[in-house]
Motif scaffolding. Structure first.
Motif, mmCIF file in Angstrom:
data_model
loop_
_atom_site.group_PDB
_atom_site.id
_atom_site.type_symbol
_atom_site.label_atom_id
_atom_site.label_comp_id
_atom_site.label_asym_id
_atom_site.label_seq_id
_atom_site.Cartn_x
_atom_site.Cartn_y
_atom_site.Cartn_z
ATOM 1 N N ILE A 113 52.063 46.043 65.281
ATOM 2 C CA ILE A 113 52.929 46.318 64.114
ATOM 3 C C ILE A 113 53.405 47.761 64.152
ATOM 4 O O ILE A 113 54.580 48.053 63.920
ATOM 5 C CB ILE A 113 52.188 45.998 62.803
ATOM 6 C CG1 ILE A 113 51.972 44.496 62.683
ATOM 7 C CG2 ILE A 113 52.946 46.539 61.594
ATOM 8 C CD1 ILE A 113 51.033 44.087 61.560
ATOM 9 N N GLN A 114 52.496 48.682 64.456
ATOM 10 C CA GLN A 114 52.881 50.094 64.533
ATOM 11 C C GLN A 114 53.887 50.325 65.651
ATOM 12 O O GLN A 114 54.846 51.087 65.474
ATOM 13 C CB GLN A 114 51.640 50.964 64.734
ATOM 14 C CG GLN A 114 50.768 51.012 63.490
ATOM 15 C CD GLN A 114 49.431 51.674 63.727
ATOM 16 O OE1 GLN A 114 48.890 51.654 64.844
ATOM 17 N NE2 GLN A 114 48.850 52.235 62.675
ATOM 18 N N ASP A 115 53.714 49.668 66.785
ATOM 19 C CA ASP A 115 54.682 49.802 67.880
ATOM 20 C C ASP A 115 56.047 49.254 67.468
ATOM 21 O O ASP A 115 57.082 49.850 67.784
ATOM 22 C CB ASP A 115 54.183 49.062 69.131
ATOM 23 C CG ASP A 115 52.989 49.742 69.792
ATOM 24 O OD1 ASP A 115 52.693 50.914 69.444
ATOM 25 O OD2 ASP A 115 52.348 49.084 70.634
ATOM 26 N N ALA A 116 56.051 48.125 66.786
ATOM 27 C CA ALA A 116 57.302 47.520 66.347
ATOM 28 C C ALA A 116 58.016 48.402 65.316
ATOM 29 O O ALA A 116 59.246 48.437 65.251
ATOM 30 C CB ALA A 116 57.047 46.148 65.738
ATOM 31 N N ASP A 117 57.217 49.135 64.541
ATOM 32 C CA ASP A 117 57.766 50.018 63.525
ATOM 33 C C ASP A 117 58.367 51.274 64.149
ATOM 34 O O ASP A 117 59.181 51.945 63.529
ATOM 35 C CB ASP A 117 56.663 50.397 62.524
ATOM 36 C CG ASP A 117 57.173 51.184 61.358
ATOM 37 O OD1 ASP A 117 58.246 50.854 60.814
ATOM 38 O OD2 ASP A 117 56.497 52.162 60.965
ATOM 39 N N GLY A 118 57.972 51.587 65.360
ATOM 40 C CA GLY A 118 58.522 52.758 66.045
ATOM 41 C C GLY A 118 58.168 54.073 65.385
ATOM 42 O O GLY A 118 58.915 55.042 65.486
ATOM 43 N N GLY A 119 57.047 54.109 64.691
ATOM 44 C CA GLY A 119 56.606 55.366 64.066
ATOM 45 C C GLY A 119 57.344 55.745 62.797
ATOM 46 O O GLY A 119 57.284 56.886 62.357
ATOM 47 N N ARG A 120 58.078 54.805 62.200
ATOM 48 C CA ARG A 120 58.865 55.117 61.000
ATOM 49 C C ARG A 120 58.023 55.204 59.725
ATOM 50 O O ARG A 120 58.448 55.774 58.761
ATOM 51 C CB ARG A 120 59.961 54.073 60.791
ATOM 52 C CG ARG A 120 61.072 54.186 61.811
ATOM 53 C CD ARG A 120 62.196 53.233 61.486
ATOM 54 N NE ARG A 120 61.791 51.841 61.734
ATOM 55 C CZ ARG A 120 62.101 51.161 62.823
ATOM 56 N NH1 ARG A 120 62.783 51.728 63.790
ATOM 57 N NH2 ARG A 120 61.723 49.912 62.959
#
Length: 121
Positions: A113-120
């Motif tokens: 989930i964090q990877d998919a969020d791209g650090g946003r």
């Protein structure tokens, strides 16, 4: 606009909710009358009225006698809270249960989930 997945009156209520969530309809803004709605979408006025009645009962709309129906104060926030709860129940809880069933560690799910969020966040 309408499909066969659910009764038309429910689809009317959902469309109005979507418009409120999207900011198309604002708090205290007048919504189309049931007659305008039924004429515009070529449906039975009783069907439109049933959808509007559902929204009145949920507190999403309110009626001003002789004037029409309006979007209630805090309708958008109420709808957002309902959607958040539904999201966690239907999406997150189901995802966690599926991950456990197939042996995916929750840490891997969180990382994905964090990877998919791209650090946003």
């Amino acid at each position: 606009m309408f499909d066969d997945r659910s009764p038309i009156y429910q689809q009317i209520a959902e469309k109005i909710k979507e418009d409120i969530l999207a900011g198309v309809l604002q708090e205290d803004e007048k919504v189309m009358s049931t007659n305008q709605y039924s004429s515009f979408y070529r449906i039975n006025p009783a069907t439109a009225a049933k959808g509007f009645q559902q929204l009145l009962e949920e507190g999403i709309l309110y009626k001003k006698r002789g004037i029409g129906m309006f979007v209630s104060q805090n309708a958008r926030e109420t709808l957002r809270q309902q959607r958040r709860e539904r999201f966690f129940e239907e999406v997150v809880d189901a995802m966690v249960a599926e991950a456990r069933m197939i042996g995916i560690p929750l840490a891997d799910v969180i990382r994905r989930i964090q990877d998919a969020d791209g650090g946003r966040s």
